[in-house]
Design an enzyme around this catalytic site. Structure first.
Site, short mmCIF file in Angstrom:
data_model
loop_
_atom_site.label_atom_id
_atom_site.label_comp_id
_atom_site.label_asym_id
_atom_site.label_seq_id
_atom_site.Cartn_x
_atom_site.Cartn_y
_atom_site.Cartn_z
N HIS A 1 47.96 11.30 16.60
CA HIS A 1 46.92 11.99 15.79
C HIS A 1 46.82 11.46 14.13
O HIS A 1 47.81 11.21 13.56
CB HIS A 1 46.79 13.41 15.80
N LYS B 1 36.97 25.17 15.65
CA LYS B 1 36.15 24.27 14.67
C LYS B 1 34.53 24.83 14.79
O LYS B 1 33.90 25.13 13.95
CB LYS B 1 36.01 22.99 14.61
#
Length: 988
Positions: free
Chosen positions: A220, A646
């Protein structure tokens, strides 16, 4: 931190002073007093690295165990200080003094209750530094924190060794710790349970033989450490272990000790003088090679040793040799997304994935060849079974039967390596590949190795199977001949686009315009048809219909069809919202001629996706064509922890994840589907992570794991959990123990009253979170100016773009950089926003307050969630976040929002403390408090340097392009990012 005897004149000059300040009340005099009287982490004239440190308590018989950690940090800090003072350039000659100036001010700021005046001095001093000096000072802090991390990692291992040594006097010694989160503790605890909860030895044995933890390694954009730097840190860890041996043996004056100190200083010097900044974005292939490093250099040795210790523990606790872990049992396996995750990453092409899977085969063959070569030297025994003799024959060459047979295995492995390697050099290799020539799958190799094992055992040479042969069999059972299977991931819209091009090419309409019922009907019909929709390459003759992205999607499926068995694992569909999204992948695999289709795994990410998941799966389980495509009626579903948090905030997301998994598990049971959940968690709490893996697994809804736990290990967490052998073994032990305990322990489901409370908390927190993140027009300008979010895409810390789409706002930003940005400024907003408002509203209500407190005390899953939020609040620093606003935010409305958010943070602290019954944040976590006390001043300095760097970067004119000034500032920014990540323990 550094030796302070030479700092006064230099710092006085920087403050435009001559010598000692005249006013004893001035801030400059206060610094002078601190600098001349205070020992620092980088000043240790008499190193205690190789001899026992002095105990803090003069009356203690021996130093407390943490004294050794302090000694290690001081010794390495002292070395780093000496190295910096002798290797700085003319433009960074004041690095040594500048570091001390900032560090002492940061320490004073905290000791004086975080007064604004001292922090302002830190900011003023950072502003006075040149760009080169900022970069150099940031590197010093960053390297110190990295060395502290390494020392702490070693210290955890040392404490485990000390604990195990204390148990070594038992009549039957332990192989694994007898703690709550270890198999050595869980197994006896289970066996001691009586009554209705009684667990038999056979129950434990069957669970351990059948359960599986699959750890999926992912790269990532928050993995900030280069492969070479990670390797150097591993070497430092090894040297610290050797130092312990010298210290324990009282050999601190030996030649061996002097060599070790030289080696350690050499490694630290190399770290300091290396370029830790990535000069170009890593390619997906480079990310994959970096990820595979931990498999090759650590887990290849650690996994079989853990499994042997587990087998010994099973025999010790369950009742003898009959309870040994079977050689081919696979309670732990590894997979990867690196080179297969193409969701929003145009750099991952079919050729990239093809290259990575072939390279994995080459690496696997090389590792196995080394082991077989060593076995050839070891197994010189002449005696074998008749069955084995019949296989090897009676020729002179086969006089030593095992060596002869192992040479054949080696030859076949070498041909396997050449065959796989040829695909990396030539798209049409000429090397033959039949089952007789190469090892296509792990079972072929296991059959040969077990033949050797069985013959040795049956001829009373079982002792010769211990060690290398047993380890190799366990490794092949776990890693196979591919090292790890690669998952493929793509977003659902790409499959819709591909099928739309196909249906228009066939003249039957536009798939994209069909409603869901029409799509399912057509997909069902085509999934049972024997004719392909499209032949390979047909798209080349109709470029007006088949766009470049469609061609890429279709060629990805063609690549899947080409791959050898066991090379690939699952096909994960991100943004899966409808049944047709799942069926589309099944059809595209069938159309491409995939002989052994990959598992099709829908990923439910947002709150709406989670809430609609059972409806989607209900349709799929009711569709005969789809159920018929499932191998052995097995279904895998991925739960997205990052994007749901999120989308809705941590509290609402965690409850939705809990309820969704409950409902999906019950639904699968109803349809007799064997369901496995794939948990897409990150390292941070905001992305579903939990530093306590054992507690995290036990906090899942009952009857949702059932012995199968698939989870992502992401970014920097791979190195933290598996960076060295003993840490890797401990991590594997924790995972195995947790999945065993989860299956065998009776854990009550939440009561109706608790569910009602959670629904209310979830709704309040979600509304409060979205009101700011989605509903406040000031939020996006505030977020983009007060955090490094805008600069992330220009930094070379990942092959994947920070956004799924080039356009779009916060909603298009990936969850990882979203968390990343807030972690850097120490506000950690995504983890706690909305939580305090929900708790406060219910605690203020006579109707709910007592029930909420009772739920915190009695329900482990809820308490785990709140305790994690408390931990993050303890690590947060709103005052530091305010500094970013002061330096970087010019919009008065955005500044106003920043002030409001910090007030929400303060109210959240109060609410969490009241619910937990605590006086201070993290008061029950002594380790966290100790770590934060030591680290915070260093991270504070890096935050001040980062804010100043961002200010300067944003003042660079756009037309300056990639000037030397901009390059230097970008380097400085990345250095501060790495340092803050090291200090906080994670990035995104």
């Amino acid at each position: 931190m550094f030796r302070t005897s030479t700092t006064v004149q230099t710092c006085a000059r920087r403050m435009n002073l001559r010598g000692v300040p005249h006013s004893r009340n001035s801030a400059n005099f206060q610094f002078y007093r601190l600098a001349t009287t205070q020992a620092t982490s980088f000043t240790e004239p008499n190193s205690t690295l190789l001899r026992p440190p002095q105990p803090l308590d003069e009356n203690a018989a021996a130093p407390e165990v943490d004294a050794y950690l302090r000694a290690d940090v001081k010794a390495m800090g002292s070395m780093l200080g000496r190295i910096i003072s002798t290797t700085t350039t003319s433009t960074t000659s004041n690095t040594f003094d500048s570091v001390e100036r900032l560090r002492l001010l940061a320490k004073e700021w905290r000791e004086n209750g975080k007064d604004d005046g001292t922090f302002a001095q830190m900011a003023e001093y950072a502003a006075s530094l040149s760009n080169e000096e900022i970069q150099s000072v940031a590197r010093a802090f960053t390297h110190f924190l990295a060395l502290a991390n390494t020392a702490e990692a070693h210290h955890r291992t040392r404490k485990n060794r000390t604990y195990m040594a204390s148990k070594s006097l038992e009549e039957v010694p332990l192989a694994l710790m007898d703690k709550r989160d270890s198999c050595g503790g869980v197994i006896p605890e289970l066996l001691q349970r009586g009554g209705e909860n009684a667990v038999r030895p056979s129950d434990v044995y069957e669970s351990l033989c059948s359960q599986q933890v699959e750890l999926v390694l992912t790269a990532h954009p928050t993995e900030v450490n280069k492969r070479t730097i990670l390797q150097k840190k591993k070497t430092v860890l090894e040297l610290l272990s050797k130092a312990d041996e010298i210290r324990a043996g009282g050999r601190d004056k030996s030649y061996e000790a002097s060599l070790l100190l030289q080696d350690l200083e050499c490694q630290i010097s190399s770290l300091w003088q290396s370029d830790e900044v990535a000069r170009a974005k890593p390619s997906p292939q480079e990310e994959a090679r970096r990820g595979m490093l931990v498999l090759e250099s650590v887990l290849w040795e650690a996994l079989p040793e853990f499994l042997e210790k587990l087998s010994y523990t099973m025999q010790r606790e369950l009742g003898g040799e009959e309870y040994a872990l079977p050689l081919t049992a696979c309670p732990i396996k590894f997979s990867s997304w690196m080179g297969g995750d193409r969701d929003g990453n145009p750099n991952v092409t079919p050729d990239v994935t093809r290259e990575v899977v072939w390279r994995n085969r080459v690496q696997s063959a090389e590792l196995i060849i080394k082991e077989v070569h060593a076995l050839i030297d070891e197994l010189t025994v002449l005696n074998c079974t008749d069955a084995f003799r019949a296989v090897v024959g009676n020729s002179d060459e086969a006089r030593e039967p095992y060596r002869y047979f192992l040479r054949q295995i080696r030859h076949k492995l070498e041909h396997t390596r050449k065959w796989a390697d040829s695909y990396l050099d030539d798209s049409e290799p000429t090397i033959s590949a039949t089952q007789d020539d190469v090892y296509m799958n792990k079972q072929q190799l296991l059959d040969d190795l077990i033949m050797v094992y069985d013959s040795l055992v049956e001829t009373n040479n079982g002792n010769m199977t211990k060690g290398r042969l047993t380890h190799l069999i366990r490794n092949v059972a776990s890693f196979g001949v591919t090292l790890c299977a690669l998952d493929v991931r793509q977003e659902s819209t790409r499959h819709t686009e591909a099928l739309d091009a196909i249906t228009r090419h066939l003249g039957i309409g536009s798939y994209a315009e069909w409603d869901e019922t029409t799509r399912i009907s057509w997909l069902s019909q085509e999934m049972t048809s024997k004719r392909p929709l499209l032949r390979y390459g047909d798209w080349n003759d109709a470029s007006e219909l088949f766009s470049s992205t469609v061609v890429d999607t279709l060629e990805t499926f063609a690549m899947i069809a080409e791959c050898q068995e066991e090379s690939l694992g699952a096909y994960v569909i991100s943004q899966a919202t409808t049944p047709s999204d799942v069926m589309a992948v099944s059809l595209l695999q069938r159309n491409a001629g995939v002989s052994q289709p990959l598992r099709v795994v829908p990923l439910f990410e947002t709150l709406d996706d989670l809430n609609g998941a059972t409806k989607t799966m209900e349709t799929l389980y009711s569709t005969a064509a789809y159920v018929g495509s499932l191998v052995n009626r097995k279904q895998e579903i991925m739960i997205g922890y990052s994007d749901s948090a999120k989308d809705a905030g941590r509290l609402a997301a965690s409850w939705a994840q809990y309820e969704t998994q409950e409902a999906l598990a019950a639904q699968a049971k109803k349809y007799q589907i064997d369901l496995t959940f794939f948990h897409g968690k990150g390292g941070t709490v905001g992305r579903g992570g939990n530093p306590s893996t054992f507690n995290a697994i036990l906090s899942h809804a009952p009857d949702t794991i059932n012995g199968n736990f698939r989870v992502t290990e992401q970014g920097e967490m791979i190195y933290q959990n598996f960076g060295h052998k003993e840490r890797a073994e401990r991590t594997l032990d924790i995972y195995t123990a947790a999945v065993l305990a989860e299956k065998q322990l009776e854990r009550p489901a939440p009561t109706e009253n608790q569910r009602a409370l959670m629904n209310k908390l979830s709704q309040i927190s979600c509304d409060a979170y979205r009101q700011i993140v989605r509903g406040d027009d000031r939020f996006v300008p505030y977020f983009r100016s007060a955090t490094p979010e805008l600069e992330l895409s220009s930094l070379n810390i990942g092959s994947r773009p920070a956004k799924r789409k080039a356009s779009g706002g916060v909603e298009s930003l990936r969850a990882i950089p979203w968390i990343f940005a807030w972690t850097q400024t120490r506000l950690n907003l995504p983890t706690w926003l909305g939580v305090g408002q929900a708790i406060d509203e219910l605690l203020s209500s006579e109707e709910y307050a007592e029930d909420l407190r009772k739920m915190y005390k009695e329900w482990d899953s809820f308490r785990t969630t709140i305790d994690l939020v408390e931990m993050v609040l303890a690590k947060s620093e709103p005052d530091v976040a305010k500094h970013y606003e002061d330096v970087l935010v010019s919009d008065p409305l955005a500044k106003e929002l920043g002030s409001e958010i910090r007030n929400v943070h303060l109210n959240t602290e109060r609410a969490v403390l009241e619910l937990a019954g605590h006086e201070t944040l993290g008061e029950n976590n002594e380790l966290l408090a100790r770590v934060l006390k030591v680290r915070n001043p260093y991270v504070d300095c890096l935050n001040v340097l980062q804010a100043e760097t961002l200010k300067r970067l944003r003042s660079v004119p756009d037309d300056e392009g990639t000037s030397e000034r901009k390059k230097l500032l970008n380097d400085a920014l990345l250095t501060t990012i790495t340092g803050i990540a090291n200090g906080m323990g994670n990035t995104g």
